[in-house]
Design a protein around this motif. Structure first.
Motif, short mmCIF file in Angstrom:
data_model
loop_
_atom_site.label_atom_id
_atom_site.label_comp_id
_atom_site.label_asym_id
_atom_site.label_seq_id
_atom_site.Cartn_x
_atom_site.Cartn_y
_atom_site.Cartn_z
N ALA A 149 36.08 28.94 39.31
CA ALA A 149 36.26 29.99 40.31
C ALA A 149 35.94 31.38 39.79
CB ALA A 149 37.68 29.95 40.86
N GLY A 150 35.76 31.51 38.48
CA GLY A 150 35.52 32.82 37.90
C GLY A 150 36.75 33.69 37.86
N LYS A 151 37.92 33.06 37.80
CA LYS A 151 39.17 33.81 37.90
C LYS A 151 40.06 33.63 36.67
CE LYS A 151 42.62 32.31 40.53
NZ LYS A 151 43.91 32.36 39.75
N ASP A 152 40.38 32.41 36.31
CA ASP A 152 41.38 32.16 35.26
C ASP A 152 40.76 32.15 33.86
OD1 ASP A 152 43.56 31.93 37.11
OD2 ASP A 152 42.79 29.98 37.67
N ARG A 153 39.98 31.13 33.55
CA ARG A 153 39.35 31.09 32.24
C ARG A 153 38.41 32.29 32.04
NH1 ARG A 153 37.91 24.78 33.15
NH2 ARG A 153 37.79 25.65 35.28
N THR A 154 37.63 32.58 33.07
CA THR A 154 36.77 33.76 33.01
C THR A 154 37.60 35.03 32.94
OG1 THR A 154 35.04 32.60 34.23
CG2 THR A 154 34.93 35.01 34.21
N GLY A 155 38.73 35.05 33.63
CA GLY A 155 39.61 36.22 33.60
C GLY A 155 40.19 36.49 32.22
N ILE A 156 40.57 35.44 31.51
CA ILE A 156 41.11 35.60 30.15
C ILE A 156 40.05 36.20 29.24
CG2 ILE A 156 41.94 34.37 28.11
CD1 ILE A 156 43.13 32.26 30.05
N VAL A 157 38.87 35.59 29.24
CA VAL A 157 37.81 36.04 28.33
C VAL A 157 37.34 37.44 28.70
CG1 VAL A 157 35.43 35.58 27.58
CG2 VAL A 157 37.08 33.70 27.75
N HIS A 180 40.39 37.80 44.04
CA HIS A 180 41.05 37.13 45.16
C HIS A 180 40.27 37.28 46.47
CE1 HIS A 180 44.02 35.45 47.80
NE2 HIS A 180 44.14 36.60 48.44
N ALA A 181 39.76 38.46 46.72
CA ALA A 181 39.04 38.72 47.98
C ALA A 181 37.74 37.93 48.09
CB ALA A 181 38.76 40.21 48.12
N ASN A 182 37.25 37.43 46.95
CA ASN A 182 35.94 36.75 46.94
C ASN A 182 36.03 35.23 47.00
OD1 ASN A 182 34.85 39.31 46.49
ND2 ASN A 182 34.86 39.06 44.27
N LEU A 183 37.24 34.68 46.92
CA LEU A 183 37.35 33.26 46.61
C LEU A 183 37.54 32.34 47.81
CD1 LEU A 183 39.33 33.40 43.26
CD2 LEU A 183 36.94 32.81 43.63
N GLY A 184 37.46 32.88 49.01
CA GLY A 184 37.60 32.01 50.18
C GLY A 184 36.58 30.89 50.18
N GLY A 185 35.33 31.21 49.85
CA GLY A 185 34.30 30.18 49.86
C GLY A 185 34.53 29.10 48.83
N ALA A 207 44.66 30.37 44.25
CA ALA A 207 43.57 31.30 44.55
C ALA A 207 43.94 32.76 44.32
CB ALA A 207 43.12 31.11 46.00
N LEU A 208 45.19 33.03 44.00
CA LEU A 208 45.64 34.41 43.83
C LEU A 208 45.22 34.95 42.46
CD1 LEU A 208 49.26 34.08 45.29
CD2 LEU A 208 47.22 34.95 46.46
N SER A 209 45.05 36.26 42.40
CA SER A 209 44.79 36.92 41.11
C SER A 209 45.63 38.19 41.05
CB SER A 209 43.30 37.22 40.93
OG SER A 209 42.78 37.93 42.03
#
Length: 251
Positions: A149-157, A180-185, A207-209
């Motif tokens: 999703a580009g949120k968790d693992r990507t968020g850490i790095v 968060h605003a981008n992840l509906g799809g 899905a929250l960030s």
């Protein structure tokens, strides 16, 4: 420049943005085109890949588990893929335990932060390998970091990368929260397939960030001596840290 202005519309992905334009503690800005963060780029169409190549991307750092999406398309032949599974080997029992903690949590931000910090504590060499894949890339081209999703693992790095070059904490937090605003799809079809209310709520929470998540991670890194010290202890050389600085920050 805010997160929305840095968003990139690459066909097939939903959560893509350039890490340029962020202010550092010294008053400099991060460089556009140097590093991009994204959800799973294997979903890119041919037009999406052409947009990535036109943006200068030639190295992709894939933070997902090995064979996380069996049968998916190969990456474009024009990019080099460096795979670093940030969470190690996939453990279904551990994943289920986290889902239960997430559903039970009164504070979702703290639940995510605990998982991120656990990764930093348990796998510093793996985290450093992901950062090294950025540092060691060809200076003439951009690097893209992604997971599912580009949120968790990507968020850490991404948070560690930006903190290591002294981007302001508030800019790092805002960049994380912008997902968060981008992840509906990415998440909406998955949420719609939930079998019951508990599973649906857990998936919605996934899905929250929350800003509080990265605030807690940055505080932990500060207590550990800072991101550069963390990465140096994990094996990054002073030369690699210098290359990160030169890649990401304008003179």
């Amino acid at each position: 420049m805010g997160p929305v202005a840095r968003s990139l519309a690459w066909d097939g992905c939903f959560n893509v943005r350039d890490l340029g334009g962020l202010e550092t503690t010294s008053g400099h800005r991060t460089r556009h085109g140097a590093v991009v963060r994204a959800d799973n780029v294997r979903r890119l169409t041919e037009a999406g890949w052409q947009a990535a190549l036109a943006h200068g991307i030639r190295r992709v750092v894939d933070l997902r588990f090995a064979d996380e999406s069996p049968g998916e398309a190969d990456a474009h032949a024009g990019v080099e893929v460096v795979s670093v599974s940030l969470f190690g080997q996939h453990d279904p029992e551990e994943a289920l335990a986290f889902e239960k903690r997430l559903f039970a949590a009164d504070d979702v931000g703290s639940a995510f932060a605990a998982e991120y910090i656990r990764t930093l504590e348990r796998a510093p060499q793996t985290v450093a390998a992901a950062i090294a894949a950025v540092a060691d890339a060809d200076d003439d081209h951009g690097v893209l970091i992604h997971c599912f999703a580009g949120k968790d693992r990507t968020g850490i790095v991404t948070a560690l990368l930006l903190d290591a070059v002294d981007v302001l904490d508030e800019a790092i937090v805002a960049d994380y929260a912008a997902s968060h605003a981008n992840l509906g799809g990415v998440f909406d079809p998955w949420v719609a397939r939930a079998r019951d209310d508990e599973e649906r709520e857990t998936r919605l929470r996934s899905a929250l960030s929350p800003a509080e998540t990265v605030e807690a991670v940055l505080a932990w890194l500060g207590d550990a001596g800072g991101s550069r010290a963390y990465l140096a202890d994990a094996g990054l050389t002073s030369d690699q840290l210098g290359r990160l600085e030169r890649r990401l920050v304008t003179p």
